[in-house]
Design a protein around this motif. Structure first.
Motif, short mmCIF file in Angstrom:
data_model
loop_
_atom_site.label_atom_id
_atom_site.label_comp_id
_atom_site.label_asym_id
_atom_site.label_seq_id
_atom_site.Cartn_x
_atom_site.Cartn_y
_atom_site.Cartn_z
N SER A 1 -4.06 5.72 2.41
CA SER A 1 -3.32 4.45 2.39
C SER A 1 -2.28 4.51 1.27
O SER A 1 -2.36 5.36 0.38
N ALA A 2 -1.36 3.58 1.30
CA ALA A 2 -0.34 3.51 0.25
C ALA A 2 -0.99 3.25 -1.10
O ALA A 2 -0.56 3.79 -2.13
N GLY A 3 -2.04 2.46 -1.12
CA GLY A 3 -2.75 2.18 -2.37
C GLY A 3 -3.37 3.42 -2.96
O GLY A 3 -3.33 3.62 -4.18
N GLU A 4 -3.95 4.27 -2.11
CA GLU A 4 -4.55 5.51 -2.59
C GLU A 4 -3.49 6.45 -3.16
O GLU A 4 -3.71 7.10 -4.18
N VAL A 5 -2.33 6.51 -2.50
CA VAL A 5 -1.25 7.35 -2.99
C VAL A 5 -0.75 6.82 -4.33
O VAL A 5 -0.56 7.60 -5.28
N ASP B 1 3.71 2.65 -9.42
CA ASP B 1 3.76 1.26 -8.99
C ASP B 1 3.63 1.20 -7.47
O ASP B 1 4.32 1.92 -6.74
N ARG B 2 2.77 0.31 -6.98
CA ARG B 2 2.52 0.19 -5.54
C ARG B 2 3.81 -0.16 -4.79
O ARG B 2 4.03 0.31 -3.67
N LYS B 3 4.66 -1.00 -5.39
CA LYS B 3 5.91 -1.39 -4.71
C LYS B 3 6.81 -0.18 -4.48
O LYS B 3 7.45 -0.08 -3.45
N GLU B 4 6.85 0.72 -5.45
CA GLU B 4 7.68 1.93 -5.29
C GLU B 4 7.13 2.81 -4.17
O GLU B 4 7.88 3.38 -3.39
N VAL B 5 5.80 2.93 -4.12
CA VAL B 5 5.16 3.74 -3.07
C VAL B 5 5.40 3.10 -1.71
O VAL B 5 5.71 3.79 -0.73
N SER C 1 0.81 7.53 11.48
CA SER C 1 -0.44 6.83 11.25
C SER C 1 -1.46 7.15 12.34
O SER C 1 -1.41 6.57 13.42
N PRO C 2 -2.39 8.08 12.06
CA PRO C 2 -3.41 8.41 13.06
C PRO C 2 -4.51 7.37 13.12
O PRO C 2 -5.19 7.23 14.13
N VAL C 3 -4.69 6.62 12.04
CA VAL C 3 -5.71 5.59 11.94
C VAL C 3 -5.05 4.36 11.32
O VAL C 3 -4.21 4.50 10.43
N TRP D 1 -2.13 6.92 6.57
CA TRP D 1 -0.96 7.71 6.93
C TRP D 1 -1.16 9.17 6.56
O TRP D 1 -1.92 9.49 5.65
N THR D 2 -0.49 10.04 7.29
CA THR D 2 -0.53 11.47 7.00
C THR D 2 0.84 12.07 7.25
O THR D 2 1.67 11.47 7.94
N VAL D 3 1.07 13.24 6.70
CA VAL D 3 2.36 13.91 6.89
C VAL D 3 2.50 14.35 8.33
O VAL D 3 1.56 14.89 8.92
#
Length: 56
Positions: free
Chosen positions: A17-21, A28-32, A47-49, A53-55
């Motif tokens: 997820s964006a949060g994990e990244v 900063d979460r907003k930048e991600v 997004s497989p799930v 997200w994945t590359v």
């Protein structure tokens, strides 16, 4: 930032997820979220799930 996000996603080796990244990059979460939006438009990530997200 986009390249850092992609590298973090590759390093995770699983859909994230964006949060994990943001947490793994200590960024900063907003930048991600902004980088995620651009990468989605470019088709660089998929997004497989739901909410993960994945590359591409």
């Amino acid at each position: 930032m986009k390249e850092q996000v992609l590298n973090a996603m590759r390093a995770a080796g699983k859909p994230v997820s964006a949060g994990e990244v943001a947490q793994s990059l200590n960024a900063d979460r907003k930048e991600v979220d902004k980088a995620f939006a651009e990468l989605k438009k470019e088709g660089a990530i998929v997004s497989p799930v739901r909410c993960k997200w994945t590359v591409a």
